[in-house]
Design an enzyme around this catalytic site. Structure first.
Site, PDB file in Angstrom:
ATOM      1  N   CYS A 132     -14.437  -0.101 -14.342  1.00 29.03           N
ATOM      2  CA  CYS A 132     -14.942   1.278 -14.259  1.00 29.03           C
ATOM      3  C   CYS A 132     -13.745   2.235 -14.373  1.00 29.03           C
ATOM      4  O   CYS A 132     -13.440   2.999 -13.471  1.00 29.03           O
ATOM      5  CB  CYS A 132     -15.696   1.483 -12.942  1.00 29.03           C
ATOM      6  SG  CYS A 132     -16.683   2.984 -12.934  1.00 29.03           S
TER       7      CYS A 132
ATOM      8  N   CYS B  14     -18.991  -0.675 -19.148  1.00 32.26           N
ATOM      9  CA  CYS B  14     -20.266  -0.909 -18.463  1.00 32.26           C
ATOM     10  C   CYS B  14     -20.910  -2.235 -18.897  1.00 32.26           C
ATOM     11  O   CYS B  14     -21.598  -2.880 -18.112  1.00 32.26           O
ATOM     12  CB  CYS B  14     -21.231   0.242 -18.726  1.00 32.26           C
ATOM     13  SG  CYS B  14     -20.558   1.834 -18.219  1.00 32.26           S
TER      14      CYS B  14
ATOM     15  N   CYS C  23     -26.262   1.189 -11.388  1.00 29.51           N
ATOM     16  CA  CYS C  23     -25.460   2.394 -11.612  1.00 29.51           C
ATOM     17  C   CYS C  23     -26.302   3.571 -12.114  1.00 29.51           C
ATOM     18  O   CYS C  23     -26.839   3.544 -13.219  1.00 29.51           O
ATOM     19  CB  CYS C  23     -24.358   2.076 -12.625  1.00 29.51           C
ATOM     20  SG  CYS C  23     -23.264   3.477 -12.888  1.00 29.51           S
TER      21      CYS C  23
ATOM     22  N   GLU D  90       0.826  -1.204   0.000  1.00 28.97           N
ATOM     23  CA  GLU D  90       0.000   0.000   0.000  1.00 28.97           C
ATOM     24  C   GLU D  90       0.864   1.259   0.000  1.00 28.97           C
ATOM     25  O   GLU D  90       0.539   2.241  -0.659  1.00 28.97           O
ATOM     26  CB  GLU D  90      -0.965   0.010   1.193  1.00 28.97           C
ATOM     27  CG  GLU D  90      -2.105  -0.990   1.072  1.00 28.97           C
ATOM     28  CD  GLU D  90      -3.040  -0.696  -0.098  1.00 28.97           C
ATOM     29  OE1 GLU D  90      -3.040   0.427  -0.626  1.00 28.97           O
ATOM     30  OE2 GLU D  90      -3.767  -1.625  -0.510  1.00 28.97           O
TER      31      GLU D  90
ATOM     32  N   TYR E 141      -6.048   6.493   4.658  1.00 32.12           N
ATOM     33  CA  TYR E 141      -6.264   5.500   3.603  1.00 32.12           C
ATOM     34  C   TYR E 141      -5.500   4.207   3.915  1.00 32.12           C
ATOM     35  O   TYR E 141      -6.071   3.115   3.885  1.00 32.12           O
ATOM     36  CB  TYR E 141      -5.837   6.040   2.218  1.00 32.12           C
ATOM     37  CG  TYR E 141      -5.758   4.896   1.246  1.00 32.12           C
ATOM     38  CD1 TYR E 141      -6.923   4.359   0.706  1.00 32.12           C
ATOM     39  CD2 TYR E 141      -4.535   4.275   0.952  1.00 32.12           C
ATOM     40  CE1 TYR E 141      -6.882   3.245  -0.118  1.00 32.12           C
ATOM     41  CE2 TYR E 141      -4.481   3.162   0.131  1.00 32.12           C
ATOM     42  CZ  TYR E 141      -5.660   2.656  -0.400  1.00 32.12           C
ATOM     43  OH  TYR E 141      -5.618   1.549  -1.192  1.00 32.12           O
TER      44      TYR E 141
ATOM     45  N   CYS F 176     -19.905  -4.848 -16.546  1.00 24.69           N
ATOM     46  CA  CYS F 176     -19.870  -4.434 -15.133  1.00 24.69           C
ATOM     47  C   CYS F 176     -20.950  -5.160 -14.328  1.00 24.69           C
ATOM     48  O   CYS F 176     -22.122  -5.166 -14.729  1.00 24.69           O
ATOM     49  CB  CYS F 176     -20.084  -2.930 -15.033  1.00 24.69           C
ATOM     50  SG  CYS F 176     -20.083  -2.358 -13.320  1.00 24.69           S
TER      51      CYS F 176
ATOM     52  N   ASP G 247      -9.716   5.060  -2.252  1.00 24.60           N
ATOM     53  CA  ASP G 247      -8.649   5.621  -3.087  1.00 24.60           C
ATOM     54  C   ASP G 247      -9.289   6.204  -4.353  1.00 24.60           C
ATOM     55  O   ASP G 247     -10.521   6.309  -4.440  1.00 24.60           O
ATOM     56  CB  ASP G 247      -7.591   4.544  -3.423  1.00 24.60           C
ATOM     57  CG  ASP G 247      -8.154   3.437  -4.307  1.00 24.60           C
ATOM     58  OD1 ASP G 247      -9.362   3.455  -4.631  1.00 24.60           O
ATOM     59  OD2 ASP G 247      -7.376   2.548  -4.695  1.00 24.60           O
TER      60      ASP G 247
HETATM   61 FE1  SF4 Z   1     -18.753   2.159 -13.781  1.00 17.51          FE
HETATM   62 FE2  SF4 Z   1     -21.387   2.296 -13.644  1.00 17.51          FE
HETATM   63 FE3  SF4 Z   1     -20.266   1.599 -15.923  1.00 17.51          FE
HETATM   64 FE4  SF4 Z   1     -20.205  -0.064 -13.848  1.00 17.51          FE
HETATM   65  S1  SF4 Z   1     -21.990   0.592 -14.969  1.00 17.51           S
HETATM   66  S2  SF4 Z   1     -18.496   0.443 -15.216  1.00 17.51           S
HETATM   67  S3  SF4 Z   1     -20.035   1.365 -12.128  1.00 17.51           S
HETATM   68  S4  SF4 Z   1     -20.072   3.558 -14.906  1.00 17.51           S
END
Ligand code: SF4
Length: 352
Positions: A200, A207, A216, A47, A130, A210, A148
């Site tokens: 992301c 997305c 989201c 870290e 952090y 994701c 972060d």
């Molecule tokens: Fe990022 Fe939202 Fe796209 Fe997922 S859906 S990659 S959280 S912008």
């Protein structure tokens, strides 16, 4: 298909169990679920190295450090100069100085064991909020909120937060906290970081793959690409300076250890001027036939750009410097120099 009863955190965890990045300081999720914990020393070391530095750049340094100093006690006993030399090239050298202080504190006053709470960790030298949260979560599975840059970006998009950073930090931390589970908190923290690092991403978030696409808000609003917003930073000023590079007739190089405090503190470097907006007065470190070397070193630090002019000289065997010391050719390792000093060496070597 989306399981409506499954929480955002659970969806993320399922994705992490299948997609976690393979990192040398990490315990993979299939071992973490069996109660295997990461070594706090290795989590702390990684870290600290990862602050302002990419995973790709850190890997080799992490491997070298853990081979040479496999425990916090071993690092605590290390020679200061050896640690600074091993850190050379990684930048932000205050981190290396704090590394030694912290290792000493853990070895001498904590029996070689890192505290297992955020508050206990924060009391150690060089460990900020952090890093304390990251160690508490990853090594001790505490439900600490680890935030972060990756996590800030994921939260800003997931909740469609338009307040610009850094003002949005508190809000994004609270949102990250609202998702943090009590169980498997360490895996959760790493899952959010991995999502930010691999899916992301700052530009062109993926997305389509994701696990949180249906959660989201920015995706739904079409604002993901523009988030997180950031208050524009002031342009970095330019500073200038001179470095003197002297080589003795037997091949030795004149170097000095920089003062412990300040930029590149405790690192090896070429004697020279301060770095300022106007070229400062800079007497050479020994009388010689100094000449301007072609080219200049350009390097960017956190708060300024540096342009460094080089002056070089070949000197006789009896040359006596007023600062620094001659390091024999056989003992001189350019890899021990911080990057800006190594750039100066690369530029000057052909002329000396
Ligand atoms: Fe990022 Fe939202 Fe796209 Fe997922 S859906 S990659 S959280 S912008």
């Amino acid at each position: 298909m989306r399981d409506e009863s499954e929480s955002t955190a659970a969806r993320l965890m399922r994705w992490y169990d299948a997609q976690a990045r393979d990192l040398p300081w990490r315990v993979p999720p299939h071992e973490a679920v069996r109660g295997v914990r990461a070594d706090p020393y290795r989590v702390w070391l990684s870290e600290v190295m990862l602050q302002q530095t990419t995973v790709a750049a850190v890997r080799a340094y992490y491997a070298a450090f853990t081979i040479r100093w496999p425990t916090v006690q071993a690092l605590a006993r290390a020679e200061h100069a050896d640690v600074m030399a091993q850190w050379a090239g990684l930048g932000y050298y205050a981190r290396a100085r704090n590394l030694l202080k912290c290792a000493g504190e853990v070895a001498d006053n904590h029996g070689g064991r890192f505290p297992d709470t955020v508050d206990g960790l924060r009391a150690l030298p060089g460990i900020g909020p952090y890093t304390a949260a990251a160690i508490a979560a990853i090594a001790f599975d505490r439900p600490a909120v680890v935030v972060d840059g990756n996590v800030e970006r994921v939260m800003a998009r997931l909740f469609d937060v338009h307040t610009p950073l850094p003002a949005a930090k508190g809000e994004l931390t609270a949102l990250a906290g609202s998702l943090t589970p009590q169980l498997r908190a360490g895996c959760h923290a790493q899952a959010v970081m991995d999502l930010g690092a691999t899916v992301c991403t700052p530009r062109n978030p993926a997305c389509g793959v994701c696990p949180l696409i249906t959660d989201c808000k920015a995706r739904a609003a079409g604002t993901a690409q523009s988030l997180p917003r950031k208050t524009p930073k002031a342009a970095k000023p330019v500073r200038v300076g001179i470095a003197y590079i002297a080589r003795r007739s037997d091949g030795a190089w004149l170097l000095e250890t920089r003062p412990a405090k300040g930029l590149l503190g405790g690192m090896l470097g070429w004697p020279g001027s301060d770095w300022a907006v106007e070229l400062p007065d800079a007497p050479p470190p020994l009388p010689a036939d100094w000449r301007d070397l072609p080219g200049e070193v350009r390097h960017t630090f956190t708060h300024f750009h540096l342009r460094l002019a080089l002056r070089g000289a070949r000197v006789g065997a009896n040359a006596t410097p007023t600062r620094g010391r001659f390091i024999p050719q056989a003992d001189f390792r350019p890899a021990d120099l911080p990057t800006v000093m190594r750039k100066a060496f690369e530029l000057a070597r052909a002329d000396l």
